[in-house]
Design a protein around this motif. Structure first.
Motif, PDB file in Angstrom:
ATOM      1  N   LEU A  35       0.823  -1.209   0.000  1.00 50.33           N
ATOM      2  CA  LEU A  35       0.000   0.000   0.000  1.00 50.33           C
ATOM      3  C   LEU A  35       0.855   1.256   0.000  1.00 50.33           C
ATOM      4  CD1 LEU A  35      -3.051  -0.729   2.326  1.00 50.33           C
ATOM      5  CD2 LEU A  35      -3.049  -0.312  -0.151  1.00 50.33           C
ATOM      6  N   LYS A  36       1.994   1.213   0.686  1.00 50.32           N
ATOM      7  CA  LYS A  36       2.833   2.415   0.725  1.00 50.32           C
ATOM      8  C   LYS A  36       3.395   2.736  -0.670  1.00 50.32           C
ATOM      9  CE  LYS A  36       7.173   0.232   2.054  1.00 50.32           C
ATOM     10  NZ  LYS A  36       8.203   0.001   3.068  1.00 50.32           N
ATOM     11  N   GLU A  37       3.522   1.718  -1.523  1.00 53.36           N
ATOM     12  CA  GLU A  37       3.962   1.985  -2.898  1.00 53.36           C
ATOM     13  C   GLU A  37       2.851   2.699  -3.672  1.00 53.36           C
ATOM     14  OE1 GLU A  37       6.582  -2.180  -3.086  1.00 53.36           O
ATOM     15  OE2 GLU A  37       4.664  -2.009  -4.161  1.00 53.36           O
ATOM     16  N   ALA A  38       1.615   2.269  -3.457  1.00 51.02           N
ATOM     17  CA  ALA A  38       0.479   2.932  -4.123  1.00 51.02           C
ATOM     18  C   ALA A  38       0.402   4.381  -3.667  1.00 51.02           C
ATOM     19  CB  ALA A  38      -0.821   2.198  -3.804  1.00 51.02           C
ATOM     20  N   ALA A  39       0.563   4.598  -2.370  1.00 54.37           N
ATOM     21  CA  ALA A  39       0.529   5.964  -1.834  1.00 54.37           C
ATOM     22  C   ALA A  39       1.605   6.819  -2.489  1.00 54.37           C
ATOM     23  CB  ALA A  39       0.735   5.931  -0.322  1.00 54.37           C
ATOM     24  N   ALA A  40       2.793   6.249  -2.641  1.00 51.75           N
ATOM     25  CA  ALA A  40       3.913   7.006  -3.197  1.00 51.75           C
ATOM     26  C   ALA A  40       3.705   7.298  -4.689  1.00 51.75           C
ATOM     27  CB  ALA A  40       5.216   6.226  -2.982  1.00 51.75           C
ATOM     28  N   LEU A  41       3.080   6.378  -5.397  1.00 45.91           N
ATOM     29  CA  LEU A  41       2.875   6.583  -6.845  1.00 45.91           C
ATOM     30  C   LEU A  41       1.902   7.722  -7.123  1.00 45.91           C
ATOM     31  CD1 LEU A  41       2.646   2.898  -8.183  1.00 45.91           C
ATOM     32  CD2 LEU A  41       4.432   4.565  -8.741  1.00 45.91           C
ATOM     33  N   VAL A  42       0.944   7.951  -6.236  1.00 43.62           N
ATOM     34  CA  VAL A  42      -0.053   9.004  -6.500  1.00 43.62           C
ATOM     35  C   VAL A  42       0.291  10.332  -5.820  1.00 43.62           C
ATOM     36  CG1 VAL A  42      -1.907   7.374  -6.931  1.00 43.62           C
ATOM     37  CG2 VAL A  42      -1.595   8.276  -4.623  1.00 43.62           C
ATOM     38  N   LYS A  43       1.507  10.420  -5.308  1.00 41.73           N
ATOM     39  CA  LYS A  43       1.908  11.672  -4.658  1.00 41.73           C
ATOM     40  C   LYS A  43       2.189  12.783  -5.656  1.00 41.73           C
ATOM     41  CE  LYS A  43       3.620  11.325   0.021  1.00 41.73           C
ATOM     42  NZ  LYS A  43       4.632  10.534   0.729  1.00 41.73           N
ATOM     43  N   SER A  44       2.657  12.397  -6.844  1.00 44.77           N
ATOM     44  CA  SER A  44       2.998  13.427  -7.830  1.00 44.77           C
ATOM     45  C   SER A  44       1.750  13.829  -8.612  1.00 44.77           C
ATOM     46  CB  SER A  44       4.080  12.897  -8.762  1.00 44.77           C
ATOM     47  OG  SER A  44       3.651  11.694  -9.336  1.00 44.77           O
ATOM     48  N   GLU A  45       1.948  14.630  -9.627  1.00 42.88           N
ATOM     49  CA  GLU A  45       0.838  15.090 -10.459  1.00 42.88           C
ATOM     50  C   GLU A  45       0.330  13.951 -11.341  1.00 42.88           C
ATOM     51  OE1 GLU A  45      -0.433  18.378 -10.550  1.00 42.88           O
ATOM     52  OE2 GLU A  45       0.699  18.255  -8.673  1.00 42.88           O
ATOM     53  N   PRO A  46      -0.979  13.916 -11.630  1.00 38.85           N
ATOM     54  CA  PRO A  46      -1.463  12.985 -12.637  1.00 38.85           C
ATOM     55  C   PRO A  46      -0.932  13.397 -14.019  1.00 38.85           C
ATOM     56  CG  PRO A  46      -3.256  14.399 -11.850  1.00 38.85           C
ATOM     57  CD  PRO A  46      -2.039  14.728 -11.033  1.00 38.85           C
ATOM     58  N   PRO A  47      -0.978  12.538 -15.006  1.00 40.22           N
ATOM     59  CA  PRO A  47      -1.595  11.222 -15.003  1.00 40.22           C
ATOM     60  C   PRO A  47      -0.734  10.194 -14.268  1.00 40.22           C
ATOM     61  CG  PRO A  47      -0.511  11.599 -17.107  1.00 40.22           C
ATOM     62  CD  PRO A  47      -0.380  12.881 -16.333  1.00 40.22           C
ATOM     63  N   TYR A  48      -1.391   9.200 -13.680  1.00 35.53           N
ATOM     64  CA  TYR A  48      -0.691   8.137 -12.985  1.00 35.53           C
ATOM     65  C   TYR A  48      -0.546   6.928 -13.893  1.00 35.53           C
ATOM     66  CZ  TYR A  48      -1.896  11.204  -9.191  1.00 35.53           C
ATOM     67  OH  TYR A  48      -2.027  12.312  -8.407  1.00 35.53           O
ATOM     68  N   PRO A  49       0.511   6.166 -13.684  1.00 39.06           N
ATOM     69  CA  PRO A  49       0.742   5.011 -14.566  1.00 39.06           C
ATOM     70  C   PRO A  49      -0.329   3.921 -14.392  1.00 39.06           C
ATOM     71  CG  PRO A  49       2.327   5.050 -12.756  1.00 39.06           C
ATOM     72  CD  PRO A  49       1.556   6.321 -12.671  1.00 39.06           C
ATOM     73  N   TYR A  50      -0.668   3.271 -15.488  1.00 32.70           N
ATOM     74  CA  TYR A  50      -1.473   2.063 -15.421  1.00 32.70           C
ATOM     75  C   TYR A  50      -0.705   1.064 -14.568  1.00 32.70           C
ATOM     76  CZ  TYR A  50      -3.992   4.032 -19.382  1.00 32.70           C
ATOM     77  OH  TYR A  50      -4.725   4.843 -20.193  1.00 32.70           O
ATOM     78  N   THR A  51      -1.413   0.432 -13.639  1.00 33.68           N
ATOM     79  CA  THR A  51      -0.701  -0.339 -12.629  1.00 33.68           C
ATOM     80  C   THR A  51      -1.200  -1.774 -12.551  1.00 33.68           C
ATOM     81  OG1 THR A  51      -0.311   1.684 -11.372  1.00 33.68           O
ATOM     82  CG2 THR A  51      -0.116  -0.383 -10.171  1.00 33.68           C
ATOM     83  N   LEU A  52      -0.231  -2.697 -12.467  1.00 30.83           N
ATOM     84  CA  LEU A  52      -0.513  -4.115 -12.281  1.00 30.83           C
ATOM     85  C   LEU A  52       0.003  -4.529 -10.909  1.00 30.83           C
ATOM     86  CD1 LEU A  52       0.773  -5.397 -15.751  1.00 30.83           C
ATOM     87  CD2 LEU A  52      -1.499  -4.513 -15.170  1.00 30.83           C
ATOM     88  N   ILE A  53      -0.671  -5.483 -10.314  1.00 28.82           N
ATOM     89  CA  ILE A  53      -0.264  -5.974  -8.998  1.00 28.82           C
ATOM     90  C   ILE A  53       0.517  -7.267  -9.175  1.00 28.82           C
ATOM     91  CG2 ILE A  53      -1.108  -6.835  -6.775  1.00 28.82           C
ATOM     92  CD1 ILE A  53      -3.594  -5.053  -7.260  1.00 28.82           C
ATOM     93  N   GLU A  54       1.650  -7.330  -8.504  1.00 30.02           N
ATOM     94  CA  GLU A  54       2.476  -8.532  -8.603  1.00 30.02           C
ATOM     95  C   GLU A  54       1.979  -9.597  -7.640  1.00 30.02           C
ATOM     96  OE1 GLU A  54       6.695  -7.882  -8.497  1.00 30.02           O
ATOM     97  OE2 GLU A  54       7.113 -10.040  -8.436  1.00 30.02           O
ATOM     98  N   VAL A  55       1.783 -10.782  -8.190  1.00 32.23           N
ATOM     99  CA  VAL A  55       1.292 -11.918  -7.403  1.00 32.23           C
ATOM    100  C   VAL A  55       2.403 -12.958  -7.312  1.00 32.23           C
ATOM    101  CG1 VAL A  55      -0.489 -13.704  -7.220  1.00 32.23           C
ATOM    102  CG2 VAL A  55      -1.046 -11.487  -8.242  1.00 32.23           C
ATOM    103  N   ASN A  56       2.579 -13.485  -6.136  1.00 29.24           N
ATOM    104  CA  ASN A  56       3.575 -14.523  -5.900  1.00 29.24           C
ATOM    105  C   ASN A  56       2.869 -15.865  -5.862  1.00 29.24           C
ATOM    106  OD1 ASN A  56       5.389 -16.353  -4.611  1.00 29.24           O
ATOM    107  ND2 ASN A  56       6.531 -14.607  -3.826  1.00 29.24           N
ATOM    108  N   LEU A  57       3.130 -16.675  -6.885  1.00 28.26           N
ATOM    109  CA  LEU A  57       2.410 -17.945  -7.009  1.00 28.26           C
ATOM    110  C   LEU A  57       3.236 -19.104  -6.478  1.00 28.26           C
ATOM    111  CD1 LEU A  57       0.916 -17.292 -10.537  1.00 28.26           C
ATOM    112  CD2 LEU A  57      -0.323 -17.273  -8.375  1.00 28.26           C
ATOM    113  N   GLY A  58       4.091 -18.796  -5.514  1.00 23.92           N
ATOM    114  CA  GLY A  58       4.836 -19.865  -4.878  1.00 23.92           C
ATOM    115  C   GLY A  58       6.333 -19.775  -5.109  1.00 23.92           C
TER     116      GLY A  58
END
Ligand code: PLP
Length: 207
Positions: free
Chosen positions: A89-112
């Motif tokens: 979540l702190k990464e999401a917070a940091a990404l939206v701190k600057s001016e828009p537009p914000y990057p299209y974002t994918l979530i990394e999943v760890n499948l083992g």
């Protein structure tokens, strides 16, 4: 040949899949060569390597595919159109701190895959809810996974199918960043929309 791989991805995915060329340790010449051969998307692992580049072709779409350091998030948000590796979540917070537009974002999943980053499938739904709730301005588009190295790409098919299932449950038409040089054909068969290719395009790494 790069153009052969581009054509093959196009055909095998029925036009739904694109290559993100993983350009870590690649030279300007290698980038130019990729772009001349039909590559549009370029993926960078490190902010510093990106800043040091002398060639930032305007026609390229830049993707950040490395670990997000929160103190570099502003540079990531400003320099990249896509981010593949959100999982805190702190990464999401940091990404939206600057001016828009914000990057299209994918979530990394760890499948083992043991030591890698990413969220477990169990943690994923609550995380998506939290980001949508707390940072609605961040455009969440789908999921990314990085299965472990393997000699037999078939062993990753189940992981790719699993990621697609998770994506379908949480997104309309999820973007799925899955498949590298070792297993991209399998990933495309399982619905990948971005295959991240380094050695399959450029050969063995320089460094
Ligand atoms: C380097 C890298 C790739 C590409 O790996 P290859 O095996 O060279 O195709 C894909 N994804 C990420 C996150 C990478 O760092």
């Amino acid at each position: 040949m790069i153009s052969d791989v581009v054509a093959e991805v196009e055909t095998q995915s029925g036009g739904r899949g694109s290559i993100v060329a993983a350009v870590k340790h690649r030279t300007d010449e290698e980038l130019s060569w990729a772009l001349e051969n039909g590559i549009v998307h370029l993926g960078e692992n490190r902010v510093q390597e990106h800043k040091n580049r002398t060639l930032l072709p305007t026609q390229a779409v830049w993707h950040f595919i490395g670990r997000i350091q929160t103190n570099k998030a502003k540079l990531i948000a400003q320099g990249f159109s896509w981010v593949h590796s959100l999982f805190r979540l702190k990464e999401a917070a940091a990404l939206v701190k600057s001016e828009p537009p914000y990057p299209y974002t994918l979530i990394e999943v760890n499948l083992g895959e043991s030591s890698k980053g990413g969220l477990s499938p169990e943690e994923l739904p609550a995380f998506v809810d939290s980001v949508r709730d707390q940072y609605p301005e961040l455009p969440l588009k789908g999921l990314m996974a990085m299965p472990p190295p393997t000699k037999n790409p078939e062993t990753n098919r189940a992981s790719f199918a699993h990621l697609r299932q998770l994506g379908d449950a949480l997104f309309d038409a999820p973007v799925l960043s899955m498949g590298t040089s070792q297993d991209w054909q399998i990933a495309l068969q399982e619905g990948s929309t971005f295959v991240r290719l380094g050695t399959a395009l450029f050969g063995d790494r320089n460094g």
